[in-house]
Design a protein around this motif. Structure first.
Motif, mmCIF file in Angstrom:
data_model
loop_
_atom_site.group_PDB
_atom_site.id
_atom_site.type_symbol
_atom_site.label_atom_id
_atom_site.label_comp_id
_atom_site.label_asym_id
_atom_site.label_seq_id
_atom_site.Cartn_x
_atom_site.Cartn_y
_atom_site.Cartn_z
ATOM 1 N N LEU A 89 0.496 -0.999 0.253
ATOM 2 C CA LEU A 89 -0.113 0.274 0.117
ATOM 3 C C LEU A 89 0.944 0.858 -0.272
ATOM 4 C CD1 LEU A 89 -2.909 -0.745 2.361
ATOM 5 C CD2 LEU A 89 -2.804 -0.050 -0.726
ATOM 6 N N PRO A 90 1.563 1.272 0.585
ATOM 7 C CA PRO A 90 2.822 2.540 0.883
ATOM 8 C C PRO A 90 3.611 3.074 -0.855
ATOM 9 C CG PRO A 90 3.089 0.959 2.467
ATOM 10 C CD PRO A 90 2.769 0.812 2.119
ATOM 11 N N SER A 91 3.531 2.184 -1.457
ATOM 12 C CA SER A 91 4.245 2.148 -2.867
ATOM 13 C C SER A 91 3.266 2.419 -3.761
ATOM 14 C CB SER A 91 5.009 0.397 -3.416
ATOM 15 O OG SER A 91 5.767 0.193 -2.247
ATOM 16 N N ILE A 92 2.539 2.657 -3.471
ATOM 17 C CA ILE A 92 1.204 3.521 -3.958
ATOM 18 C C ILE A 92 0.856 4.711 -3.615
ATOM 19 C CG2 ILE A 92 -1.346 3.152 -5.338
ATOM 20 C CD1 ILE A 92 -1.091 -0.045 -4.814
ATOM 21 N N VAL A 93 0.209 4.739 -2.339
ATOM 22 C CA VAL A 93 -0.303 5.880 -2.027
ATOM 23 C C VAL A 93 1.062 7.306 -1.305
ATOM 24 C CG1 VAL A 93 -0.720 7.404 0.351
ATOM 25 C CG2 VAL A 93 -2.335 4.406 -0.684
ATOM 26 N N PHE A 94 1.933 6.543 -1.384
ATOM 27 C CA PHE A 94 3.157 7.931 -1.533
ATOM 28 C C PHE A 94 3.432 7.867 -2.568
ATOM 29 C CE2 PHE A 94 3.841 6.329 3.668
ATOM 30 C CZ PHE A 94 3.648 7.871 3.678
ATOM 31 N N PRO A 95 3.941 7.711 -3.413
ATOM 32 C CA PRO A 95 4.371 8.318 -4.917
ATOM 33 C C PRO A 95 2.962 8.664 -5.815
ATOM 34 C CG PRO A 95 5.217 5.553 -4.797
ATOM 35 C CD PRO A 95 3.994 5.548 -3.884
#
Length: 199
Positions: A89-95
């Motif tokens: 999830l963070p690899s989608i949300v943060f970018p």
């Protein structure tokens, strides 16, 4: 993503591949230099190495969607290789947030680029954040994958409040430093002026 043309999608995919290999190199180096704490510093060291890649992306494909594509390559990796279920999830949300900052805000250009890159760099924290905030679920996930308690205890040995702030602080500082170094490399080798000089 609709604003990206086919060639721009292809270019984004190429840069995503380059970014993936940069992260792989950072991971490889850490596993041989800091065997116990290496996972906690992968986001930071990757951010130190990836600044020039990020600058190439935002200059060669200056449209909303490119940053998200580049960051999401790690989300695919985390999903395919059986990381903790929410690690992707963070690899989608943060970018995605970084993409919005870079392409949809009216901040001063330098501030915008630094801020977006810092946010982008936190995309790699997906595999480690659950170590602090979802310990029971993480332990259950490891046991379900056939790991024994000796392995589980070794994974959680460095997980303390102090290590959380050190890991996140390292990601913040090294992303700023990485972009600063990346700007010098970009201007020397990849900017329009540098390419004209080659010609």
């Amino acid at each position: 993503m609709k604003g990206l043309k086919v060639q721009e999608l292809i270019s984004s995919g190429v840069y995503a591949t380059v970014y993936f290999f940069v992260v792989a190199i950072a991971t490889f180096l850490l596993r041989f230099t800091i065997p116990t704490f290496n996972t906690l510093f992968i986001p930071g060291l990757s951010a130190l190495f990836s600044g020039v890649v990020y600058l190439i992306v935002i200059n060669r494909v200056p449209k909303f969607g490119a940053i998200t594509i580049v960051g999401s390559v790690m989300a695919i990796f985390f999903l395919v290789f059986g990381y903790f279920p929410l690690a992707f999830l963070p690899s989608i949300v943060f970018p995605l947030i970084a993409d919005w900052i870079q392409n949809k805000t009216n901040l001063q250009e330098k501030l915008k680029t630094y801020l977006s890159y810092v946010v982008f760099s936190f995309g790699l924290t997906g595999p480690i954040l659950p170590l602090w905030f979802m310990k029971e679920a993480y332990v259950a996930s490891l046991l379900n994958r056939g790991k024994d308690m000796t392995y589980v205890n070794s994974v959680f040995a460095p997980i303390t409040t102090a290590s959380f702030f050190i890991s996140m602080g390292a990601t913040l500082v090294l992303s700023i430093l990485g972009l600063t170094i990346g700007q010098k490399i970009y201007q020397k080798h990849f900017s329009k002026e540098a390419r004209k000089g080659i010609k």
